[in-house]
Design a protein around this motif. Structure first.
Motif, PDB file in Angstrom:
ATOM      1  N   LEU A  50      25.627 -13.985  -8.679  1.00  0.00           N
ATOM      2  CA  LEU A  50      24.274 -13.427  -8.697  1.00  0.00           C
ATOM      3  C   LEU A  50      24.256 -12.064  -9.383  1.00  0.00           C
ATOM      4  O   LEU A  50      23.364 -11.765 -10.189  1.00  0.00           O
ATOM      5  N   GLY A  51      25.248 -11.244  -9.069  1.00  0.00           N
ATOM      6  CA  GLY A  51      25.333  -9.932  -9.704  1.00  0.00           C
ATOM      7  C   GLY A  51      25.558 -10.037 -11.199  1.00  0.00           C
ATOM      8  O   GLY A  51      24.987  -9.264 -11.978  1.00  0.00           O
ATOM      9  N   GLY A  53      24.568 -12.531 -13.120  1.00  0.00           N
ATOM     10  CA  GLY A  53      23.299 -12.946 -13.706  1.00  0.00           C
ATOM     11  C   GLY A  53      22.312 -11.807 -13.814  1.00  0.00           C
ATOM     12  O   GLY A  53      21.622 -11.653 -14.834  1.00  0.00           O
ATOM     13  N   CYS A  54      22.231 -10.989 -12.766  1.00  0.00           N
ATOM     14  CA  CYS A  54      21.319  -9.829 -12.787  1.00  0.00           C
ATOM     15  C   CYS A  54      21.739  -8.827 -13.846  1.00  0.00           C
ATOM     16  O   CYS A  54      20.890  -8.232 -14.532  1.00  0.00           O
ATOM     17  N   ALA A  55      23.064  -8.622 -13.990  1.00  0.00           N
ATOM     18  CA  ALA A  55      23.555  -7.681 -14.996  1.00  0.00           C
ATOM     19  C   ALA A  55      23.194  -8.163 -16.403  1.00  0.00           C
ATOM     20  O   ALA A  55      22.799  -7.360 -17.266  1.00  0.00           O
ATOM     21  N   GLU A  57      20.599 -10.101 -17.192  1.00  0.00           N
ATOM     22  CA  GLU A  57      19.154 -10.036 -17.379  1.00  0.00           C
ATOM     23  C   GLU A  57      18.661  -8.606 -17.541  1.00  0.00           C
ATOM     24  O   GLU A  57      17.974  -8.264 -18.507  1.00  0.00           O
ATOM     25  N   PHE A  58      19.006  -7.746 -16.604  1.00  0.00           N
ATOM     26  CA  PHE A  58      18.469  -6.379 -16.630  1.00  0.00           C
ATOM     27  C   PHE A  58      19.207  -5.484 -17.625  1.00  0.00           C
ATOM     28  O   PHE A  58      18.621  -4.571 -18.201  1.00  0.00           O
ATOM     29  N   GLN A  61      17.787  -5.830 -21.153  1.00  0.00           N
ATOM     30  CA  GLN A  61      16.460  -5.258 -21.369  1.00  0.00           C
ATOM     31  C   GLN A  61      16.517  -3.824 -21.888  1.00  0.00           C
ATOM     32  O   GLN A  61      15.526  -3.314 -22.431  1.00  0.00           O
ATOM     33  N   ALA A 132      25.894 -19.043 -13.831  1.00  0.00           N
ATOM     34  CA  ALA A 132      25.073 -17.869 -14.129  1.00  0.00           C
ATOM     35  C   ALA A 132      24.929 -17.662 -15.634  1.00  0.00           C
ATOM     36  O   ALA A 132      23.827 -17.391 -16.133  1.00  0.00           O
ATOM     37  N   TRP A 136      21.451 -18.360 -17.638  1.00  0.00           N
ATOM     38  CA  TRP A 136      20.832 -17.230 -18.343  1.00  0.00           C
ATOM     39  C   TRP A 136      20.583 -17.593 -19.799  1.00  0.00           C
ATOM     40  O   TRP A 136      19.502 -17.329 -20.336  1.00  0.00           O
TER      41      TRP A 136
END
Length: 291
Positions: A50-51, A53-55, A57-58, A61, A132, A136
């Motif tokens: 999860l971390g 995937g978040c890394a 995505e964010f 950006q 992940a 993504w």
């Protein structure tokens, strides 16, 4: 959305089966005391995925447009490579997955709590990181400004968890080899679209030439914002105006990969059963005859 559902289902079911086999083996052998470190390892693996995937995505950006496209294209190609290896690996080893995990678990039980945590973490963590990354890349490729790609992934993962629970309870019998063969074949088709979109990203980042050299443009016939255009994009990552290089890469990947994957030559034949004991010691069996 269907393509993303398939990714969540296919990848999630692999992880669910791994968890199912680990837990069922400990319960059957009377080692319920080892369940806690197993769940700890699983929890750490899920948190890491999860971390990650978040890394992705964010973190992306914060980059410039060119850097975002370069990162997206590069990771899409890496994701396709990983998922291609995974579907071939699972087809060859599905029949022996249970015995392989049991062997690792026996060794970990002899070594102690830390080894149990590490065994569960490694068994689930690889699947989690692959999932992940590919999710993504696929969502990035199929994104249409709506949450539908993510909803598809979430529904696929939820279905995988439910099927894993049914496997554990012995309530579901399915030919796993055939299941992984057909879903793997469909995943190769999805991966071909992700690969083509990754090439397009690299072209937009100016890493690869040919962005203006279109193979065809049928945007007038299949508008990207139409319901059928959206459906084709969500399922196959279809683009109505691909470049020549995109079409070439798509065909060079899809045709030989799918032909090799579905060919019976070189794959084991014969019948086998994966039996998953439940908490009372009963056994549910899933045929795993290789196609």
């Amino acid at each position: 959305m269907f393509g993303n559902y398939l990714i969540g289902l296919r990848e999630g079911l692999e992880a669910s089966l791994v968890v199912c086999i680990l837990i069922a083996y400990l319960v059957k052998t009377g080692r319920k005391d080892a369940l806690k470190p197993i769940w700890m390892g699983i929890g750490v693996a899920l948190a890491l995925a999860l971390g990650f995937g978040c890394a992705l995505e964010f973190g992306s950006q914060e980059l410039t447009f060119e850097a975002q496209e370069a990162l997206g294209g590069s990771l899409s190609i890496v994701a396709v490579g990983l998922v291609t290896w995974m579907v071939f690996w699972m087809r060859r080893t599905a029949r022996h997955l249970k015995s392989e995990l049991h062997g690792r678990l026996d060794a970990a039980l002899a070594m102690g709590t830390g080894a149990l945590v590490a065994t569960a973490f490694l068994a689930v963590g690889r699947e989690g990181l692959e999932t992940a990354l590919f999710v993504w890349a696929s969502v990035h490729a199929a994104s249409d400004g709506t949450p539908r790609p993510l909803i598809g992934v979430a529904l696929g993962l939820a279905t995988a968890v439910f099927l894993g629970w049914l496997f554990y309870r012995g309530a579901l019998k399915i030919n796993l080899a055939k299941f992984f063969t057909w879903t793997g074949g469909m995943l190769v088709v999805v991966a071909a679209g992700v690969l083509a979109y990754g090439v397009h990203d690299l072209q937009e980042a100016d890493w690869i030439p040919g962005l203006r050299n279109l193979a065809f443009d049928i945007s007038g016939t299949i508008p990207p914002d139409s319901w059928y255009g959206t459906l084709l994009k969500g399922v196959l990552n279809f683009q109505p105006d691909p470049t020549v290089l995109q079409v070439t890469v798509w065909a060079l990947y899809l045709v030989p990969t799918l032909a090799i994957f579905l060919a019976p030559v070189g794959f084991a034949s014969g019948k086998g059963k994966v039996k998953v004991p439940d908490e009372q010691g009963s056994r549910g069996s899933q045929p795993t005859k290789a196609s």
